[in-house]
Design an enzyme around this catalytic site. Structure first.
Site, PDB file in Angstrom:
ATOM      1  N   HIS A   1      90.729 -47.409 -17.625  1.00 18.79           N
ATOM      2  CA  HIS A   1      90.806 -46.293 -18.571  1.00 18.79           C
ATOM      3  C   HIS A   1      89.492 -45.521 -18.476  1.00 18.79           C
ATOM      4  CE1 HIS A   1      93.957 -48.677 -21.082  1.00 18.79           C
ATOM      5  NE2 HIS A   1      94.530 -47.929 -20.159  1.00 18.79           N
TER       6      HIS A   1
ATOM      7  N   GLU B   1      86.616 -45.044 -21.199  1.00 25.65           N
ATOM      8  CA  GLU B   1      86.022 -46.243 -21.799  1.00 25.65           C
ATOM      9  C   GLU B   1      84.731 -46.605 -21.059  1.00 25.65           C
ATOM     10  OE1 GLU B   1      89.168 -49.151 -22.043  1.00 25.65           O
ATOM     11  OE2 GLU B   1      90.387 -47.844 -23.305  1.00 25.65           O
TER      12      GLU B   1
ATOM     13  N   HIS C   1      87.230 -53.386 -20.902  1.00 27.81           N
ATOM     14  CA  HIS C   1      87.635 -52.164 -21.610  1.00 27.81           C
ATOM     15  C   HIS C   1      86.649 -51.867 -22.731  1.00 27.81           C
ATOM     16  CE1 HIS C   1      91.887 -51.624 -20.070  1.00 27.81           C
ATOM     17  NE2 HIS C   1      91.590 -52.833 -19.615  1.00 27.81           N
TER      18      HIS C   1
ATOM     19  N   GLU D   1      87.034 -56.660 -24.353  1.00 28.48           N
ATOM     20  CA  GLU D   1      86.837 -55.401 -25.068  1.00 28.48           C
ATOM     21  C   GLU D   1      85.428 -55.358 -25.653  1.00 28.48           C
ATOM     22  OE1 GLU D   1      88.945 -52.876 -25.526  1.00 28.48           O
ATOM     23  OE2 GLU D   1      90.984 -53.658 -25.200  1.00 28.48           O
TER      24      GLU D   1
END
Length: 504
Positions: A240, A243, A338, A411
């Site tokens: 992504h 990010e 991420h 994350e």
């Protein structure tokens, strides 16, 4: 200043809705291009721009700003350009402002976010730097407001106040610390020039726009000689593109693994690290938040990636499948990095398995990481099999690989972490993101119980083995064959490293 120079506006089109990204775009015009040196002037003004008529620009690498509306000399509405070929995603912004007056005060309203929840509610603030102060810093949270605005069809708006203090400076504002494709290439070029025999960089493939998909292999070259059994840790980032914290975490992992630190040497002796630091280079370059050039969320296409529409994902999947089918290779870990836009701290997502023992073993690594990193939260770590996540790398590979493999999404917050046992919020910096990466790497030492080895001298590598290994360094990247594996060849039954056990 609707329809001004540099913005391409198409009337009468609205974006689709998405459960994670709020409602339709909710404006009469869709923006499909970045502003290019666009001057915001009062309605009806003609002639040369005056000092204080702000000039906005986003036509640079990873830039994003699609439109500016002049409200008053003190207030401007700003519109994020949606991801290319996908109007649903509007979060990342990155633009410059110039032609300012000293002590000029303004309010910028970013009016078309596609997400409703945001860390702006919790104190997050945009980043700013200028030509005379090139280090990124966060704006004071007291100057930032996030609210539902009736003037914009009840969309959520983020407004921030700012005072320009130097007339000759160009100011740059961004959603978070940018980390561009060019920055990665320079970083990898510098590593390559160091001539480290335990570091190999290779071209795994090219993106749709012919940007490099780099693959790094970091290990003692002895581990790559033909017939040697390998324990592989595979790490990916930036699927992504918006990010950006994931790139700083990934760089922290790489920096530590190539360092002369005794722990790094032990890890290189016992493990093979494969790292693809930027899975979506086109999206990164274009300034997208979530999608590729063609508008695909690549992290929903792992099951059947197209070699022409998703070439970077296709190349990585082929490599992983080939390693899985190699009886000499055990793919122990897959970690996809991420950044999270609504939660604090670092944390992980894992998979749910019917085998309770395997499910419990999967919790060991995040528990150990929690002990090593003050910003990592095990309480925020969760294990799920939500249908909406079925096409992600974690979910797909978790179903494909056998019970010796563990797949995680790592994350990290776009904003901050809370130190355990306190309510103190500490905003992340580039350095603290990279520190989390270093702690991820160090945790493998605990996982494999290699701590005692760091106290013993390492065996030297003979020049003969160096020469043999160097010719076999990166033996998987040109693999061809089926995307789906055939019957799995029997893996070795006895690991060369000790089996991990739950830490007390």
């Amino acid at each position: 200043m609707r329809g001004s120079e540099g913005s391409l506006l198409i009337k009468g089109i609205s974006g689709g809705s998405d459960p994670h990204f709020g409602s339709d775009i909710g404006i009469d015009e869709i923006i499909t291009g970045n502003l290019n040196k666009c001057t915001a002037v009062p309605p009806g003004y003609f002639g040369q721009p005056k000092k204080g008529h702000l000039i906005f620009d986003a036509c640079f690498e990873s830039g994003n700003l699609g439109r500016v509306d002049y409200i008053t000399e003190f207030e401007y509405d700003l519109f994020i350009r949606p991801d290319t070929c996908n109007p649903r995603f509007r979060v990342w912004f990155n633009f410059t402002v110039e032609n300012v007056k000293e002590s000029q005060r303004v309010i910028f309203n970013i009016v078309n976010f596609s997400k409703t929840k945001s860390l702006y509610r919790d104190g997050m603030a945009p980043m700013v730097k200028s030509t005379s102060r090139p280090k990124w810093q966060r704006l004071p949270p007291k100057n930032v407001y996030y609210y539902r605005c009736p003037d914009h069809r009840k969309n959520y708006v983020m407004s921030f106040a700012f005072c320009f203090d130097r007339e000759d400076d160009i100011y740059q504002f961004a959603y978070c610390y940018p980390y561009t494709y060019t920055r990665l290439q320079h970083y990898l070029d510098n590593l390559q020039q160091r001539g480290m025999d335990y570091y190999c960089r290779e071209l795994l493939g090219l993106s749709v726009q012919q940007r490099q998909l780099d693959l790094l292999t970091i290990t003692n070259p002895v581990n790559l000689r033909p017939g040697t059994e390998q324990k592989v840790v595979f790490i990916t980032a930036r699927v992504h593109p918006g990010e950006t914290p994931s790139s700083f975490v990934c760089q922290g992992i790489i920096d530590f693994l190539v360092s002369p630190h005794p722990i790094a040497k032990v890890l290189r002796d016992h493990l093979v690290f494969k790292i693809a630091p930027m899975l979506n280079p086109d999206g990164v370059y274009l300034g997208n938040y979530r999608c590729s050039l063609m508008g695909f969320d690549l992290n929903r296409h792992w099951a059947d990636p197209s070699p022409w529409a998703h070439p970077t994902l296709h190349g990585v999947k082929q490599l992983i499948v080939q390693m899985y089918n190699n009886p000499k290779v055990t793919l122990e870990f897959y970690i996809d990095i991420h950044a999270h836009s609504t939660m604090m701290n670092g944390f992980m997502y894992g998979n749910i398995f019917e085998d309770e023992e395997r499910f419990q073993r999967q919790a060991i690594f995040p528990k150990l990481l929690c002990q090593n990193a003050e910003d990592f939260s095990f309480s925020s770590t969760s294990f799920n099999r939500d249908a909406v996540k079925a096409g992600t790398g974690r979910r797909f590979l978790g179903g494909l690989l056998d019970d010796t493999s563990y797949c995680y999404t790592l994350e990290v917050s776009f904003y901050s972490y809370i130190v355990g046992g306190t309510t103190s919020t500490v905003p992340y910096t580039e350095e603290t993101y990279m520190k989390l990466g270093r702690n991820v790497a160090r945790t493998f030492l605990d996982y494999y119980r290699l701590n005692s080895i760091t106290e013993r001298p390492l065996a030297p590598i003979s020049s003969t083995w160096k020469e043999k290994a160097s010719s076999n360094r990166c033996s998987y990247h040109r693999a061809q064959g089926n995307n789906q594996p055939s019957t799995k060849t029997e893996k070795r039954t006895q690991a060369t490293l000790k089996e991990p056990t739950q830490s007390s």
